[in-house]
Design a protein around this motif. Structure first.
Motif, PDB file in Angstrom:
ATOM      1  N   ALA A  79      15.478  -1.707  -6.674  1.00  0.00           N
ATOM      2  CA  ALA A  79      14.802  -0.649  -7.636  1.00  0.00           C
ATOM      3  C   ALA A  79      13.922   0.341  -6.874  1.00  0.00           C
ATOM      4  O   ALA A  79      13.797   1.374  -7.329  1.00  0.00           O
ATOM      5  N   GLY A  80      13.633  -0.173  -5.536  1.00  0.00           N
ATOM      6  CA  GLY A  80      12.846   0.976  -4.719  1.00  0.00           C
ATOM      7  C   GLY A  80      11.214   0.441  -4.486  1.00  0.00           C
ATOM      8  O   GLY A  80      10.722   1.054  -4.042  1.00  0.00           O
ATOM      9  N   ILE A  81      11.227  -0.904  -4.355  1.00  0.00           N
ATOM     10  CA  ILE A  81       9.849  -1.111  -4.047  1.00  0.00           C
ATOM     11  C   ILE A  81      10.089  -2.311  -2.737  1.00  0.00           C
ATOM     12  O   ILE A  81      10.688  -3.323  -2.788  1.00  0.00           O
ATOM     13  N   GLY A  82       9.361  -1.899  -1.587  1.00  0.00           N
ATOM     14  CA  GLY A  82       9.137  -2.353  -0.438  1.00  0.00           C
ATOM     15  C   GLY A  82       7.699  -3.240  -0.451  1.00  0.00           C
ATOM     16  O   GLY A  82       6.985  -2.548  -0.730  1.00  0.00           O
ATOM     17  N   ARG A  83       8.003  -4.365   0.131  1.00  0.00           N
ATOM     18  CA  ARG A  83       6.684  -5.205   0.246  1.00  0.00           C
ATOM     19  C   ARG A  83       6.384  -5.908   1.532  1.00  0.00           C
ATOM     20  O   ARG A  83       7.346  -6.179   2.372  1.00  0.00           O
ATOM     21  N   ARG A 150       9.799  -3.342   8.491  1.00  0.00           N
ATOM     22  CA  ARG A 150      10.881  -4.096   7.685  1.00  0.00           C
ATOM     23  C   ARG A 150      10.954  -3.609   6.410  1.00  0.00           C
ATOM     24  O   ARG A 150      11.944  -3.057   5.754  1.00  0.00           O
ATOM     25  N   ALA A 151       9.855  -3.419   5.531  1.00  0.00           N
ATOM     26  CA  ALA A 151       9.781  -3.171   4.297  1.00  0.00           C
ATOM     27  C   ALA A 151      10.081  -1.454   4.307  1.00  0.00           C
ATOM     28  O   ALA A 151      10.889  -1.100   3.354  1.00  0.00           O
ATOM     29  N   LEU A 152       9.661  -0.844   5.227  1.00  0.00           N
ATOM     30  CA  LEU A 152       9.969   0.554   5.250  1.00  0.00           C
ATOM     31  C   LEU A 152      11.533   1.075   5.278  1.00  0.00           C
ATOM     32  O   LEU A 152      12.007   1.896   4.728  1.00  0.00           O
TER      33      LEU A 152
ATOM     34  N   GLU B 198      14.572 -12.144   0.602  1.00  0.00           N
ATOM     35  CA  GLU B 198      14.856 -11.760  -0.759  1.00  0.00           C
ATOM     36  C   GLU B 198      13.802 -10.274  -1.130  1.00  0.00           C
ATOM     37  O   GLU B 198      14.413  -9.743  -1.747  1.00  0.00           O
ATOM     38  N   ALA B 199      12.955 -10.248  -0.274  1.00  0.00           N
ATOM     39  CA  ALA B 199      11.966  -9.191  -0.621  1.00  0.00           C
ATOM     40  C   ALA B 199      12.697  -8.061   0.200  1.00  0.00           C
ATOM     41  O   ALA B 199      12.468  -7.024  -0.413  1.00  0.00           O
ATOM     42  N   VAL B 200      13.549  -7.935   1.067  1.00  0.00           N
ATOM     43  CA  VAL B 200      14.382  -6.857   1.580  1.00  0.00           C
ATOM     44  C   VAL B 200      15.757  -6.685   0.880  1.00  0.00           C
ATOM     45  O   VAL B 200      16.650  -6.492   1.366  1.00  0.00           O
ATOM     46  N   GLY B 201      15.916  -7.566  -0.294  1.00  0.00           N
ATOM     47  CA  GLY B 201      16.948  -7.058  -0.950  1.00  0.00           C
ATOM     48  C   GLY B 201      18.098  -8.085  -0.990  1.00  0.00           C
ATOM     49  O   GLY B 201      19.218  -7.759  -1.443  1.00  0.00           O
TER      50      GLY B 201
END
Lengths: 241, 328
Positions: A79-83, A150-152, B198-201
């Protein structure tokens, strides 16, 4: 100003203990919002609720009007959230580049294209010279930057940063602050960050939300917040920023 | 791989291709066993090495592949080249069912491994009672001397040798393609840090289920080979726990998660066993259990001194793969 992320009435209990209680705030598009508060205030729990690690007991999370509540982390990413993770979680046996390729593959089917995207992100975070090293061999500052890279690479519209400055030396903090500011100014990246380093919070954020015992106790510009007597009492006074 | 590594790999392939022309029947039979373990080890590696899912009951898929293809051949006259498809499908169905149970209900790590053992054990005991498949008395494929019928995988040891060699090459190629694909990157990420993946999809459930499906399908093919090579199947042997361990040893010794590791491991372990038998017989010291003792000691030595496997160490020493920092 339109809100990119809207958190409203978020609550989460763990075995009866209220970790987050009726927290609401908005992150406007293109801004940097800092979430601060003493240890155990519920900052990371709030992050995990937004990122879908577990569902909230009450409340909703929406991104650009799309409801994210109850979605799994991979769907939240889509959906567009990177953490990033407070305790860094690199893919240790993979190289730095491969770590970021995995991130880029969130929105890219071709590995070759993902690789070139990953290299561009690595270059921006000054990690390109480390690209071929196994991620486990990096120093802590580099691991923190790898988390951001990695999040970016997932091309988020909102970046969630969980204490990416903690444990860094002052010069390294300055470098990271510079990277984040560039991201925000040049590309309009919206950022929600949990941060203890008050110097960075003051320098970077447009807005600050203060949590204590799971509740929001203050909200405003950095200058307003540090002048708030409740904030001074519960956080700033008790703990040296 | 470096140029040197590729040359060595090509040489090894060539050597294996011509080995039966120079070796005798014994050499061919040992090499067939080596290649079978290399193949099944490669298949197991897709789950453990690529995706971090430790299956300790991989004989389940060997056995299902073997029994399904053998039953189709004996009862309905369906040859193995056609029979391998349902054999693989049955293995995939059972594998994904176990996966579904494990991944949907959060059965992780060691407990997932226990689940795989449990299913293999259930199969071992269950097949003992299926009289249609011979039960505990064994299930036999008809053997006719001197028949050469490659379409039904009936023929000389040479035929079987080249079939298993082709399977090893195929599994190696497939593993390499998968590992460099989007799915492969996602598998590795899931193996390393599921939460971060999981956090990177990455959809953890889907990534793990595809790993189980690929691994069980490949392993079932090894079972089809086994059924037609040995022509007899006993639940007690086919599904035995010991067999499950034998399957995973080559990958562990060679290097879990590497492409060449399982193959190299098989080339170390099977000849080691054969050599021990030979030496003990020749020396006249062949006491019961002595071979197993030496074999165990050799294993311990390898695992203690090369915990990450022999292949990563060898590849570094001989510069067969690019080292970190040497550029892509």
């Amino acid at each position: 100003m339109t809100a990119l992320l809207t958190v409203s009435g978020l609550s989460k209990r763990f075995r009866g203990l209220k970790a987050v209680s009726n927290v609401s705030f908005e992150v406007p598009e293109g801004r940097i919002l800092a979430l601060i508060g003493p240890n155990g205030a519920g900052k990371t729990t709030t992050f995990n609720l937004i990122a879908g690690v577990f569902p909230p007991d009450e409340g909703t999370v929406t991104l650009k009007g799309v409801r994210l509540t109850g979605l799994k982390p991979n769907r939240v990413c889509a959906a567009g959230i990177g953490r990033t993770f407070q305790i860094v979680k690199p893919f240790g046996e993979l190289t730095v580049e491969e770590n970021v390729v995995v991130g880029a593959l969130a929105r890219e089917r071709s590995v070759a294209v993902a690789r070139s995207q990953a290299r561009a992100v690595l270059e921006r975070l000054e990690l390109l010279d480390q690209a071929a090293r196994p991620a486990r061999s990096l120093t802590l500052p580099d691991r923190k930057r790898l988390e951001v890279a990695r999040a970016l690479a997932t091309r988020p519209t909102l970046l969630l940063l969980d204490e990416v400055l903690a444990g860094l030396r002052p010069t390294e903090v300055d470098r990271m602050v510079e990277v984040l500011r560039e991201l925000n100014r040049r590309e309009g990246m919206t950022i929600l960050m949990i941060e203890h380093v008050m110097r960075a919070v003051m320098a970077l954020s447009d807005q600050v939300v203060v949590l204590d015992h799971g509740e929001k106790i203050a909200e405003g510009t950095p200058a307003e917040v540090v002048a708030d007597p409740r904030v001074v009492e519960s956080y700033l006074g008790a703990e040296e920023g | 791989m470096t140029g040197r590594g590729l040359v060595l790999l090509a040489l090894a392939g060539l050597l294996l291709a011509v080995a039966p022309l120079v070796g005798d029947r014994y050499v061919v039979s040992v090499l067939t066993t080596v290649l079978w373990f290399a193949y099944v080890g490669q298949a197991w590696n897709v789950m453990m090495g690529f995706s971090g899912l430790l299956s300790l009951g991989h004989t389940l898929y060997v056995g299902l592949g073997a029994y399904v293809s053998a039953a189709l051949f004996v009862h309905y006259g369906v040859g193995p080249w056609a029979g391998m498809v349902p054999a693989m499908l049955v293995a995939v169905a059972v594998g994904t069912f176990i996966g579904f149970l494990g991944f949907r209900f959060g059965v992780k790590g060691v407990h997932f491994s226990l689940l795989t053992i449990a299913f293999a054990e259930v199969a071992r005991i269950g097949f003992d009672h299926i009289q249609w498949l011979g039960g505990s008395g064994g299930f036999f494929l008809p053997v006719e001397a001197g028949v050469s019928d490659p379409l039904n995988l009936r023929g000389s040891p040479l035929l079987f040798y080249y079939v298993i060699l082709a399977l090893v090459v195929g599994a190696l190629a497939l593993s390499r393609v998968l590992l460099h694909s989007r799915l492969g990157y996602q598998w590795l990420a899931v193996r390393e840090e599921p939460e971060a993946a999981e956090a990177v999809g990455v959809d953890l459930f889907r990534a793990r289920m595809t790993a189980v499906a690929v691994s069980s399908a490949l392993t079932a093919l090894g079972g089809v080979f086994q059924a037609f090579y040995f022509n007899n199947l006993f639940p007690e042997q086919v599904f035995s726990m010991g067999r499950s361990i034998e399957i995973i040893l080559p990958a562990i010794v060679g290097g879990i998660g590497t492409l060449i590791g399982p193959i190299l491991g098989a080339f170390i372990l099977t000849p080691l066993g054969e050599a021990l038998t030979f030496v003990l017989e020749e020396s006249g010291f062949d006491l019961p259990g002595l071979k197993q003792l030496f074999y165990g000691v050799a294993l311990v030595v390898i695992v203690v001194f090369r915990p990450e496997g022999v292949w990563p160490w060898l590849a570094r020493r001989l510069r067969l793969v690019r080292q970190p920092g040497e550029g892509a």
